[in-house]
Structures are given as C-alpha cells and as structure tokens.
Design a protein around this motif. Structure first.
Motif, PDB file in Angstrom:
ATOM      1  N   HIS A  86     -31.612   8.884  22.757  1.00 42.25           N
ATOM      2  CA  HIS A  86     -30.395   8.812  21.960  1.00 42.25           C
ATOM      3  C   HIS A  86     -29.253   8.487  22.907  1.00 42.25           C
ATOM      4  O   HIS A  86     -29.411   8.554  24.122  1.00 42.25           O
ATOM      5  N   GLY A  87     -28.128   8.144  22.373  1.00 43.54           N
ATOM      6  CA  GLY A  87     -26.965   7.821  23.204  1.00 43.54           C
ATOM      7  C   GLY A  87     -26.414   9.051  23.909  1.00 43.54           C
ATOM      8  O   GLY A  87     -26.735  10.185  23.548  1.00 43.54           O
ATOM      9  N   SER A  88     -25.579   8.831  24.895  1.00 44.07           N
ATOM     10  CA  SER A  88     -24.996   9.926  25.663  1.00 44.07           C
ATOM     11  C   SER A  88     -23.983  10.721  24.852  1.00 44.07           C
ATOM     12  O   SER A  88     -23.663  11.856  25.191  1.00 44.07           O
ATOM     13  N   ARG A  89     -23.471  10.122  23.814  1.00 42.40           N
ATOM     14  CA  ARG A  89     -22.536  10.785  22.903  1.00 42.40           C
ATOM     15  C   ARG A  89     -22.978  10.515  21.476  1.00 42.40           C
ATOM     16  O   ARG A  89     -23.609   9.506  21.193  1.00 42.40           O
ATOM     17  N   TYR A  90     -22.582  11.399  20.581  1.00 40.65           N
ATOM     18  CA  TYR A  90     -22.959  11.238  19.184  1.00 40.65           C
ATOM     19  C   TYR A  90     -21.869  10.456  18.452  1.00 40.65           C
ATOM     20  O   TYR A  90     -21.087  11.003  17.677  1.00 40.65           O
ATOM     21  N   ASN A  91     -21.805   9.148  18.777  1.00 39.44           N
ATOM     22  CA  ASN A  91     -20.884   8.279  18.047  1.00 39.44           C
ATOM     23  C   ASN A  91     -21.372   6.840  18.118  1.00 39.44           C
ATOM     24  O   ASN A  91     -22.145   6.460  19.004  1.00 39.44           O
ATOM     25  N   ALA A  92     -20.934   6.047  17.160  1.00 34.56           N
ATOM     26  CA  ALA A  92     -21.428   4.679  17.014  1.00 34.56           C
ATOM     27  C   ALA A  92     -21.092   3.807  18.221  1.00 34.56           C
ATOM     28  O   ALA A  92     -21.879   2.927  18.582  1.00 34.56           O
ATOM     29  N   GLU A  93     -19.926   4.027  18.846  1.00 36.46           N
ATOM     30  CA  GLU A  93     -19.563   3.208  20.009  1.00 36.46           C
ATOM     31  C   GLU A  93     -20.548   3.410  21.161  1.00 36.46           C
ATOM     32  O   GLU A  93     -20.984   2.448  21.791  1.00 36.46           O
ATOM     33  N   ALA A  94     -20.888   4.674  21.444  1.00 36.97           N
ATOM     34  CA  ALA A  94     -21.854   4.955  22.523  1.00 36.97           C
ATOM     35  C   ALA A  94     -23.214   4.366  22.173  1.00 36.97           C
ATOM     36  O   ALA A  94     -23.882   3.785  23.032  1.00 36.97           O
ATOM     37  N   TRP A  95     -23.636   4.495  20.915  1.00 33.61           N
ATOM     38  CA  TRP A  95     -24.931   3.954  20.507  1.00 33.61           C
ATOM     39  C   TRP A  95     -24.971   2.446  20.688  1.00 33.61           C
ATOM     40  O   TRP A  95     -25.938   1.906  21.221  1.00 33.61           O
ATOM     41  N   ALA A  96     -23.912   1.766  20.250  1.00 26.55           N
ATOM     42  CA  ALA A  96     -23.873   0.303  20.357  1.00 26.55           C
ATOM     43  C   ALA A  96     -23.836  -0.138  21.815  1.00 26.55           C
ATOM     44  O   ALA A  96     -24.414  -1.152  22.184  1.00 26.55           O
ATOM     45  N   ARG A  97     -23.174   0.627  22.658  1.00 29.32           N
ATOM     46  CA  ARG A  97     -23.049   0.280  24.073  1.00 29.32           C
ATOM     47  C   ARG A  97     -24.341   0.559  24.848  1.00 29.32           C
ATOM     48  O   ARG A  97     -24.725  -0.213  25.714  1.00 29.32           O
ATOM     49  N   GLU A  98     -25.031   1.638  24.542  1.00 28.59           N
ATOM     50  CA  GLU A  98     -26.149   2.091  25.371  1.00 28.59           C
ATOM     51  C   GLU A  98     -27.538   1.768  24.828  1.00 28.59           C
ATOM     52  O   GLU A  98     -28.429   1.409  25.595  1.00 28.59           O
ATOM     53  N   LEU A  99     -27.730   1.940  23.541  1.00 30.21           N
ATOM     54  CA  LEU A  99     -29.095   1.880  23.005  1.00 30.21           C
ATOM     55  C   LEU A  99     -29.734   0.495  23.008  1.00 30.21           C
ATOM     56  O   LEU A  99     -30.911   0.383  23.352  1.00 30.21           O
ATOM     57  N   PRO A 100     -29.030  -0.584  22.630  1.00 34.08           N
ATOM     58  CA  PRO A 100     -29.714  -1.892  22.635  1.00 34.08           C
ATOM     59  C   PRO A 100     -30.229  -2.303  24.018  1.00 34.08           C
ATOM     60  O   PRO A 100     -31.345  -2.803  24.136  1.00 34.08           O
ATOM     61  N   ALA A 101     -29.436  -2.067  25.068  1.00 32.84           N
ATOM     62  CA  ALA A 101     -29.882  -2.436  26.418  1.00 32.84           C
ATOM     63  C   ALA A 101     -31.078  -1.593  26.852  1.00 32.84           C
ATOM     64  O   ALA A 101     -32.036  -2.106  27.428  1.00 32.84           O
ATOM     65  N   ALA A 102     -31.038  -0.288  26.567  1.00 32.86           N
ATOM     66  CA  ALA A 102     -32.163   0.581  26.928  1.00 32.86           C
ATOM     67  C   ALA A 102     -33.405   0.177  26.147  1.00 32.86           C
ATOM     68  O   ALA A 102     -34.507   0.148  26.694  1.00 32.86           O
ATOM     69  N   GLU A 103     -33.225  -0.142  24.872  1.00 35.79           N
ATOM     70  CA  GLU A 103     -34.369  -0.564  24.060  1.00 35.79           C
ATOM     71  C   GLU A 103     -34.991  -1.841  24.621  1.00 35.79           C
ATOM     72  O   GLU A 103     -36.213  -1.958  24.690  1.00 35.79           O
ATOM     73  N   GLN A 104     -34.175  -2.789  25.016  1.00 35.79           N
ATOM     74  CA  GLN A 104     -34.683  -4.039  25.582  1.00 35.79           C
ATOM     75  C   GLN A 104     -35.472  -3.767  26.860  1.00 35.79           C
ATOM     76  O   GLN A 104     -36.544  -4.336  27.072  1.00 35.79           O
ATOM     77  N   THR A 105     -34.951  -2.889  27.698  1.00 33.17           N
ATOM     78  CA  THR A 105     -35.640  -2.536  28.942  1.00 33.17           C
ATOM     79  C   THR A 105     -36.992  -1.891  28.653  1.00 33.17           C
ATOM     80  O   THR A 105     -38.000  -2.219  29.286  1.00 33.17           O
TER      81      THR A 105
END
Length: 132
Positions: A86-105
């Motif tokens: 999950h993202g480092s924070r519980y908000n949409a901005e953190a999810w959009a910033r962190e999750l797609p790149a981690a998922e790709q990796t």
C-alpha cells in the motif's frame, strides 16, 4: 479470503516447493502470507522493515519493492507473487505517486523470474472524487 480459513489447493495435491512471495505485511499481505504458510507453502514476505508473520515457513526479508535490484535478488525459486503493498500514506496522491511505479517494478521482476502476479490493487482508487 478470511484469516481463519486457510487457502486450499483445489487439486488436493501437496503444496509446491516453489516460494510464494508476498509484497507488504499490512492487513492483506499478513493474512495472505499466514494463510499460504498454514497451507504448507514456503513464503517470502518482502517489506521495507523486514516484518511479517512468525511461522516456520515464512522468510521475512527487508526489501524495498520499488528498487529493482533488491527485488530481483528476492525472486529466487519463486512461482507466484502476491502483490499486497500500500502507499506510504492513506491518500490518493500518495497512491498515484508510489503504487504504479512499484507495481511496474514487481511485474518486471516477476516476469524475469517466470512467476505470476496476483494483485489486490485493482480496488485502489488513485483519484479523489468530487463532492456533490
């Protein structure tokens, strides 16, 4: 998936000797790792802190899944990756910033290892709905 009901192999065969990787040890990752181990699977939990359930079949590893070199090193003997970060924070901005790149990796490293990926991310919004 319920924490009190272990994952079952529908073919009634013994669990594979391959390692099941679980990324993340939040509520979802912890439950998935525990259920896999309880069903007799070898599990490798990857978190930045090295946390995860205590179980003889669980190997807890300190790995940042957004760092390709660390992730590749953890993919030995793996046939399945349960991607539960999950993202480092519980908000949409953190999810959009962190999750797609981690998922790709994770997808790239799993592909190189010949492993399939199971992801819970399909239900995670990355935009904030407008108020009515």
């Amino acid at each position: 998936m319920h924490a009190d009901k272990p994952l079952q192999d529908s073919t009634n065969q013994a669990p594979s000797t391959a390692v099941k990787v679980v990324t993340g040890a939040g509520p979802v990752g912890w439950a998935v790792a525990a259920q896999l181990a309880d069903a007799g699977h070898r599990v490798r939990v990857l978190t930045r802190s090295g946390s995860g359930p205590e179980h003889p079949l669980v190997e807890r590893c300190r790995v940042d899944v957004s760092r390709q070199e660390q992730l590749r090193a953890a993919m030995t003997e793996v046939d399945t990756v349960f991607h539960c970060i999950h993202g480092s924070r519980y908000n949409a901005e953190a999810w959009a910033r962190e999750l797609p790149a981690a998922e790709q990796t994770v997808l790239e490293a799993a592909g190189e290892a010949g492993a399939v990926v199971v992801s819970r991310r399909a239900c995670t919004p990355t935009t904030i709905p407008k108020s009515p």
